[in-house]
Design an enzyme around this catalytic site. Structure first.
Site, PDB file in Angstrom:
ATOM      1  N   GLU A  45       3.080 -21.177 -25.041  1.00  0.00           N
ATOM      2  CA  GLU A  45       3.541 -20.231 -26.060  1.00  0.00           C
ATOM      3  C   GLU A  45       5.056 -20.100 -26.085  1.00  0.00           C
ATOM      4  OE1 GLU A  45       2.656 -15.583 -27.222  1.00  0.00           O
ATOM      5  OE2 GLU A  45       1.027 -16.869 -26.586  1.00  0.00           O
ATOM      6  N   ASP A  59      -0.670 -17.838 -24.456  1.00  0.00           N
ATOM      7  CA  ASP A  59      -1.098 -16.660 -23.707  1.00  0.00           C
ATOM      8  C   ASP A  59      -2.608 -16.499 -23.771  1.00  0.00           C
ATOM      9  OD1 ASP A  59       1.454 -16.092 -23.004  1.00  0.00           O
ATOM     10  OD2 ASP A  59       1.695 -14.338 -24.285  1.00  0.00           O
ATOM     11  N   TYR A 109       0.683 -11.213 -15.703  1.00  0.00           N
ATOM     12  CA  TYR A 109       0.861 -11.160 -17.160  1.00  0.00           C
ATOM     13  C   TYR A 109       0.955  -9.708 -17.644  1.00  0.00           C
ATOM     14  CZ  TYR A 109       0.030 -12.241 -22.087  1.00  0.00           C
ATOM     15  OH  TYR A 109       0.141 -12.370 -23.446  1.00  0.00           O
TER      16      TYR A 109
END
Length: 750
Positions: A8, A104, A319
């Site tokens: 990403e 992601d 994350y």
């Protein structure tokens, strides 16, 4: 043959390449060992605007709304077209036989890859790479257990549904609402969105409560008691019909009670002692982290997300865009490495806690923190096994919050001893509360920040007295039936206070909990973990409301503007202002993700919804003369009609209420938030407006600022009344008088 990996962001792509042992520093991609790693830059593709389907739709007209594309069309985003060309070219390169989707791990990441893949016309088989950490070990683990892309078909369909439905509601309802507002005198664009509008409604409803609040005076009575072991104070209260009251509506009643009890002895009616154990706070998800950073550091939600994203890309935390506050059983096996990394990092204040844990090794978190059923796409925010050694500024602050919360989860409960003393003087009773911390427990590692701010609306009649007045801390040891001396009785005036305006932390909490009051249990369940927006989008929603002039940020408080209030009050379609719409969408999209519902049926429902809402907006659009919006800021200097204060995307201005209906008056000029002109004419002190061509002209005297003598003296203020004076030309060339209109004073300029 070659495998193509698409991440990403560039930092994520380079982290994957490094973990796989692929060397290189390419600007657009890295290649080696039969693998190419490339990256998007967030979204590379966007949906076409209506004029992309038909140029005639560029003009906003009620008769062309609603608009539904037969097939949604997309185009590369102009600012990142070069990178799209690289990625799409690699997807179609002859020697590439399979593509890895390494965006992601979530719904939005799935959409980013899918849009590029479809627009590029790629047909290669896809594998899905899914990880919550960018450490080498986590990357290699995820790389070894990739699944076919079709395993995530439900997630991909849900992502497309979300994007297309938001487009249809946003485009059609925004155009319809804007045109309806313009019919009644509104200006600019009145954007409407599934999440944006109910979020704005939360703030507008709170603001209207504040504006409509009528304060009430009340009085309380406090007694000071002297016991053998020491003194303490109590607050008068009375129980009646199952309710407890501790206020007097009239001052004379409070004073009469004080006079009647003055000098009379007291007696301890009861002493109640209890121990309260407070468990450690759950680990951070993104919203909880944003709320805490706002309270402690005044960080905006957007800034906290930016900092957390940088820490993630530096491999220091997991994350950040997560809505989970738990870990999985597999994560729990990695905890020793995370604790070790904190002990090797630069935050020396945390080293003693790490050393303490090592003495108790092995340590284990209980099921409040480790629960696979509570984890969806990503686990809670935690440090990784990479030590933080070079952090500075805001990154160090956010990392420390996460590290302290993680370590504190291993500590015992915080223990507080709470004591309540009821003292009686004749038939009247007084209450005394005291709290003593017996054991800090987890709060020694992760101290609470001040007194927690209540996010819910305060109940009617809430006093402005501080909680410190209610809690006396450590109390003297007294026994039931012990006689005490009443040394003082004092009345204290108070006033009910309105609800507080929302800080960014309050708004994040309100967005997260929105929908919990819904009657439908299925909708309530769908919103249990998401509320309005997602952890990844809430910061952007708030910034969008600010950018579009619906909300202002005043220090740490968010306040709706006149335009924001106007928009919410004018929307007749309640579905656009309620979190129920999001609940319905999220419930259905979750079914699509699980393969229990079809994308086509969902989109048919969206079409019906948009048609109904647009019809409501059209039906409620006023047909009469335009009306003025905004508070009155004073009289128009040209025609005397009211000037109304407006705002648009952070810019404040006033507009004459006659403007538009009176062709002779089109007065409008920029002001501050209070309606005062940003610039005044040096000749007459009238407000100055800026023309479309960039010129500046005085609204009052009509003189162009550029034509005024640059050596013109400043008019100044009147010494008698303090009002701005005007410059009056003298008969002598180049000479002026200063004149105050209210006082009639005329002073020659030397």
């Amino acid at each position: 043959m070659v495998r193509l990996i698409v991440s990403e962001k560039p930092s994520m792509g380079r982290a994957i390449a490094a973990a796989l042992g692929i060397q290189g520093t390419g600007r657009n991609s890295i290649q080696g060992q039969g693998v190419i790693v490339t990256w998007c830059v967030g979204h590379l593709v966007e949906a076409l605007a209506p004029e992309g389907y038909d140029p005639a739709l560029k003009q906003w007209r009620m008769e062309t709304i609603p608009f539904f594309p037969e097939t949604f069309q997309y185009a590369p985003i102009q600012s990142t077209r070069d990178q799209y060309t690289v990625v799409s070219g690699l997807m179609n390169r002859a020697d590439v036989d399979e593509i890895v989707n390494a965006t992601d791990a979530g719904r939005e990441g799935e959409l980013i890859f899918d849009l590029v893949y479809r627009l590029a016309g790629a047909a290669k088989p896809v594998l899905r790479f899914w990880t919550s950490s960018l450490t080498d070990a986590a990357i290699l683990e995820a790389y070894g257990r990739m699944k076919p892309g079709d395993s995530y078909a439900g997630l991909r369909d849900a992502a497309r549904c979300r994007q297309e439905a938001d487009w249809l509601v946003g485009i059609n309802c925004t155009r319809a609402q804007t045109l309806a507002q313009r019919r009644s005198g509104g200006e600019g664009v009145y954007s409407v969105g599934r999440v944006q509008t109910p979020t704005l409604a939360l703030m507008v409803n709170r603001e209207l409560e504040i504006q409509n609040f009528v304060p009430r005076d009340f009085w309380t009575l406090w007694a000071q008691f002297q016991a053998g072991a020491g003194s303490y104070r109590g607050k008068w209260f009375r129980k009646a019909e199952g309710r407890e009251s501790d206020r007097f509506d009239l001052e004379e009643d409070a004073r009469a009670m004080a006079a009647a009890l003055a000098g009379k002895p007291g007696k301890v009616a009861s002493v109640t002692a209890r121990t309260e154990k407070k468990k450690p706070e759950l680990l951070y998800d993104l919203t909880a982290l944003q709320k805490e950073a706002n309270k402690r550091f005044n960080f905006t939600a957007e800034h906290t997300l930016e900092v957390a994203q940088a820490l993630y890309e530096a491999k220091l935390i997991s994350y950040p865009r997560t809505n989970s506050r738990c870990l999985t059983e597999a994560d729990a096996l990695k905890i020793p490495g995370w604790i070790k990394a904190i002990g090797q990092g630069q935050l020396t204040a945390l080293h003693p806690f790490v050393a303490d844990l090592r003495k108790r090794w092995p340590v284990k978190l209980d099921k409040r923190f480790v629960n696979d059923k509570e984890v969806e796409d990503h686990t809670a925010l935690v440090p990784t096994e990479s030590p933080a050694r070079t952090l500075q500024g805001d990154q160090a602050r956010i990392y420390e919050l996460i590290a302290r919360r993680f370590l504190a989860a291993h500590w015992p409960d915080r223990i507080e001893a709470k004591t309540t003393i009821i003292t009686r003087i004749e038939k009247e009773t007084f209450k005394t509360n005291g709290t003593v911390v017996k054991a800090l427990g987890w709060s020694e590692v992760d101290p609470p920040h001040g007194r927690p701010r209540k996010e819910a609306r305060p109940k009617e009649g809430a006093a402005d007295e501080s909680e410190e007045d209610e809690d006396s801390g450590t109390l003297p040891a007294v026994a039931k039936d012990e006689k005490v001396e009443t040394t003082d009785l004092q009345t204290r005036a108070g006033q009910t206070s309105p609800p507080k305006r929302m800080s960014e932390a309050d708004l994040l909490g309100a967005m997260q909990s929105a929908g919990k009051d819904l009657d439908d249990e299925a909708l309530k369940g769908a919103m249990k973990d998401c509320g309005l927006g997602t952890p990844a989008t809430r910061a952007n929603i708030i910034e969008t409301l600010l950018k579009r002039g619906f909300v202002e940020r005043k220090r740490n408080i968010l306040q709706p503007t006149a335009k924001g209030i106007e928009l919410v009050q004018s929307i007749q379609a309640e579905a656009l202002k309620s979190p129920q719409l999001t609940g319905e969408w999220e419930a259905e999209m979750e079914r699509i993700r699980r393969g229990e519902a079809q994308r086509g049926a969902f989109m048919e429902g969206i079409h019906r919804f948009v048609r109904d809402v647009v019809a409501q907006i059209k039906g409620s659009a006023p047909a009469g003369p335009k009306r003025a919006f905004g508070p009155v800021a004073g009289p128009c200097p040209r025609c005397g009609a009211d000037l109304h204060l407006r705002d648009w995307e952070g810019r404040h201005y006033v507009k004459c209420s006659a403007a538009g209906s009176d062709p002779e008056c089109r007065v409008a000029y920029d002001t501050d938030a209070e309606g005062k002109p940003l610039e005044r004419c040096r000749l007459c002190q009238g407000p100055v407006r800026t023309t479309k061509g960039g010129g500046k002209v005085c609204v009052q005297c009509g003189k162009w600022v550029a034509d005024l003598d640059p050596d013109l003296p400043e008019p100044g203020l009147c010494a008698a009344c303090g009002q701005p004076m005007r410059l009056i030309p003298s008969t002598a060339r180049g000479k002026y008088f200063r004149r105050c209109a209210p006082c009639g004073i005329l002073v020659p300029v030397e």
